[in-house]
Scaffold this motif. Sequence first.
Motif, PDB file in Angstrom:
ATOM      1  N   TYR A   1      10.511  47.781  -3.424  1.00 62.60           N
ATOM      2  CA  TYR A   1       9.571  46.733  -3.039  1.00 62.60           C
ATOM      3  C   TYR A   1       9.816  45.422  -3.771  1.00 62.60           C
ATOM      4  N   THR A   2      10.977  45.297  -4.393  1.00 58.60           N
ATOM      5  CA  THR A   2      11.368  44.016  -4.990  1.00 58.60           C
ATOM      6  C   THR A   2      11.546  42.988  -3.884  1.00 58.60           C
ATOM      7  N   LEU A   3      10.996  41.768  -4.092  1.00 60.36           N
ATOM      8  CA  LEU A   3      11.107  40.719  -3.086  1.00 60.36           C
ATOM      9  C   LEU A   3      12.478  40.050  -3.148  1.00 60.36           C
ATOM     10  N   LEU A   4      13.027  39.825  -1.957  1.00 59.70           N
ATOM     11  CA  LEU A   4      14.345  39.191  -1.822  1.00 59.70           C
ATOM     12  C   LEU A   4      14.214  37.998  -0.885  1.00 59.70           C
ATOM     13  N   PRO A   5      15.010  36.956  -1.071  1.00 59.13           N
ATOM     14  CA  PRO A   5      14.909  35.765  -0.214  1.00 59.13           C
ATOM     15  C   PRO A   5      15.352  36.067   1.215  1.00 59.13           C
ATOM     16  N   ASP A   6      14.631  35.468   2.157  1.00 58.73           N
ATOM     17  CA  ASP A   6      14.977  35.609   3.566  1.00 58.73           C
ATOM     18  C   ASP A   6      14.823  34.246   4.238  1.00 58.73           C
ATOM     19  N   GLN A   7      15.733  33.374   3.931  1.00 56.01           N
ATOM     20  CA  GLN A   7      15.726  32.024   4.487  1.00 56.01           C
ATOM     21  C   GLN A   7      17.171  31.564   4.641  1.00 56.01           C
ATOM     22  N   LYS A   8      17.426  30.792   5.660  1.00 55.71           N
ATOM     23  CA  LYS A   8      18.802  30.376   5.914  1.00 55.71           C
ATOM     24  C   LYS A   8      19.301  29.570   4.733  1.00 55.71           C
ATOM     25  N   MET A   9      20.371  30.011   4.133  1.00 60.07           N
ATOM     26  CA  MET A   9      20.850  29.385   2.910  1.00 60.07           C
ATOM     27  C   MET A   9      22.321  29.713   2.697  1.00 60.07           C
ATOM     28  N   ALA A  10      22.931  28.969   1.793  1.00 56.99           N
ATOM     29  CA  ALA A  10      24.308  29.229   1.392  1.00 56.99           C
ATOM     30  C   ALA A  10      24.278  29.870   0.013  1.00 56.99           C
ATOM     31  N   GLY A  67      17.782  35.412  14.234  1.00 54.34           N
ATOM     32  CA  GLY A  67      17.355  34.040  14.010  1.00 54.34           C
ATOM     33  C   GLY A  67      15.975  33.900  13.399  1.00 54.34           C
ATOM     34  N   ARG A  68      15.385  34.979  12.949  1.00 51.91           N
ATOM     35  CA  ARG A  68      14.047  34.949  12.356  1.00 51.91           C
ATOM     36  C   ARG A  68      14.134  35.035  10.830  1.00 51.91           C
ATOM     37  N   TYR A  69      13.237  34.301  10.150  1.00 48.51           N
ATOM     38  CA  TYR A  69      13.226  34.278   8.691  1.00 48.51           C
ATOM     39  C   TYR A  69      11.781  34.364   8.196  1.00 48.51           C
ATOM     40  N   ASP A  70      11.548  35.172   7.166  1.00 48.40           N
ATOM     41  CA  ASP A  70      10.203  35.381   6.642  1.00 48.40           C
ATOM     42  C   ASP A  70       9.998  34.782   5.258  1.00 48.40           C
ATOM     43  N   GLY A  71      10.948  34.024   4.791  1.00 46.03           N
ATOM     44  CA  GLY A  71      10.833  33.427   3.458  1.00 46.03           C
ATOM     45  C   GLY A  71      11.238  34.411   2.380  1.00 46.03           C
ATOM     46  N   TYR A  72      10.412  35.454   2.211  1.00 45.87           N
ATOM     47  CA  TYR A  72      10.730  36.538   1.286  1.00 45.87           C
ATOM     48  C   TYR A  72      10.353  37.864   1.947  1.00 45.87           C
ATOM     49  N   VAL A  73      11.179  38.861   1.693  1.00 45.00           N
ATOM     50  CA  VAL A  73      10.890  40.208   2.198  1.00 45.00           C
ATOM     51  C   VAL A  73      11.201  41.210   1.094  1.00 45.00           C
ATOM     52  N   SER A  74      10.557  42.344   1.167  1.00 37.45           N
ATOM     53  CA  SER A  74      10.884  43.412   0.230  1.00 37.45           C
ATOM     54  C   SER A  74      12.242  44.010   0.601  1.00 37.45           C
ATOM     55  N   MET A  75      12.869  44.642  -0.366  1.00 35.70           N
ATOM     56  CA  MET A  75      14.122  45.339  -0.061  1.00 35.70           C
ATOM     57  C   MET A  75      13.895  46.349   1.057  1.00 35.70           C
TER      58      MET A  75
END
Length: 568
Positions: free
Chosen positions: A352-361, A372-380
């Motif tokens: 349940y550690t949060l990981l980034p989920d946003q378009k990035m390099a 094409g969907r992004y939630d900002g942060y999601v759990s593993m």
Amino acid sequence: MFILYGGAIVVEKDKMILPAKTTVETTDGEILGEIYHQNRSLTEIEDIPEHVQQAFIAIEDRRFFQHGGIDLKSISRAIFKDIIARDKVEGASTITQQVVKNLFLTNDKTWMRKTKEAMAALYLERHYSKKQILELYLNDIYFGQGIYGIETAAQKYFSKPAKSLTVAEGALLAGMVKGPNGYSPVSQPDKALQRRNVVLKAMSESGMLSTKKRLQEQGKTLGLHMQKNKDRPWMDSYIDLVMKEAAANNQLSLEELKRGGYRIIANVDEQMQKIAYQAFHQDEYFPGNTDGVQGAFVLTKNTSNEILAVLGGRQFTYGDLNRAAIQRQPGSTMKPIAVYGPALMNDAYQPYTLLPDQKMAVKGYTVGNSDGRYDGYVSMYEAVIQSKNIAPVWLLDQVGIDRAKSYLDKMGIDIPDKGLAIALGGLSEGITPLQVADAYHTFANQGTYIKSSAISKIFDRDGQAIYQSKIKKKHVFSKQVAWDMTTMLETTVKSGTASAGDFSKALAGKTGTTQHPQAKGKTKDAWFAGYTPNFTAVIWMGYDHSDKQHYLQGGQQLSDCLDKTYFD
């Protein structure tokens, strides 16, 4: 003197080691396949009944135990007839001479060939016993229909070993030596029966058979019980893998297998192999935009190193490309083994550690989620079941590529790649379905890696065990990490990207797809890797050669064709 002692020049001892077929068998002893140049099973003279030996001696060389390799009485008679006819009309070859001719010489009827034959026959008689020569002869004879040797002939024509042959059966086989096709009990039954009775008469005249016994045996029918060759096309892929494994791990080349007379005990479960084979012939499971969609399938047993089933392709035949051992881009099936598993071995990361989920390099590597969907942060947990792309790339960078690759190495996956594309299965060379199966097997086996094997044991032609598979375990992940990954992959099957299909029992797994480089928005490779409490399975499908006219259809819904169908 040259004729008397020059036989060593003619005799090639390596040719006295007769080629024998290699059999691939189940652990219960059922023969699944044979590999050979000559269809021959060897037997020892002690296992050939005396009355069978006598049948061959009576019709081919009645004075076998009296002469020294050359029968002068027979030669004198033959020479006299040749002179009268002014041609080579009659032979006088002893059994020893026939062995020489078959192994070392040609069939030319010339005086030079006969001279060499005599030289070699004298040599054999001086250096080998009569029983050894007779054993060599009986194992070498050709009986028609591609059958060599008394043991193989007994199995073919009577479905029994040579040691169980009756007097009449032995006489029938002895009668075939003069002309295997002309006296074939299959195509020429009347001539074969007549010839058998001639052999029985010769046995009687030689004192080997009483008149009463001879009449009894001559009154019998041919008594054929032909061995039926079972057609097992579903076994071709597995036997091909066995041959590859024998070459790689035991230095047994295909050429050696064709002549060496080995018994290979395979780990296959034939029923499972057959079921998978039948499924591979159902076109609805292979949704391509055109014909020619191929596949590979691997099934292993969780508690051992046994490969229970392997398919190297659809309509696979010997000599085809065995796709179970061909490297492919693994897509998202790489995420659990290259990223999430190694990350969970670090106390800093939990399901349940949060990981980034946003378009990035990430260090110059730009990637986006496939939907094409992004939630900002999601759990593993969510990243796994929704097969997010950004989260595993970011996490691989945090874990460290070298550290992640060290876990892959422990699971038998050695890749040259050094970039973050590893997280998404973007490999320069790819990995094989067999390697993916072994890696997921590690999660199923509480974090312990076991290299799978198609071969259990190998015996040489003398019945000596020269190889026995040993289960070699390697600790890769902790039991807790294996449990965490299993829990996440179970949910992936129930409600995530692998939720298509219908399977009511416990199943954990991950799908994987790769984008087609020439057909935008289309799928090139599709995978499913998963496991139940008992088995681990991997399936790949795609085209052997992909171009813009060849692609898979269905996207993520391909899992409907990949996972639960085969576990069912």
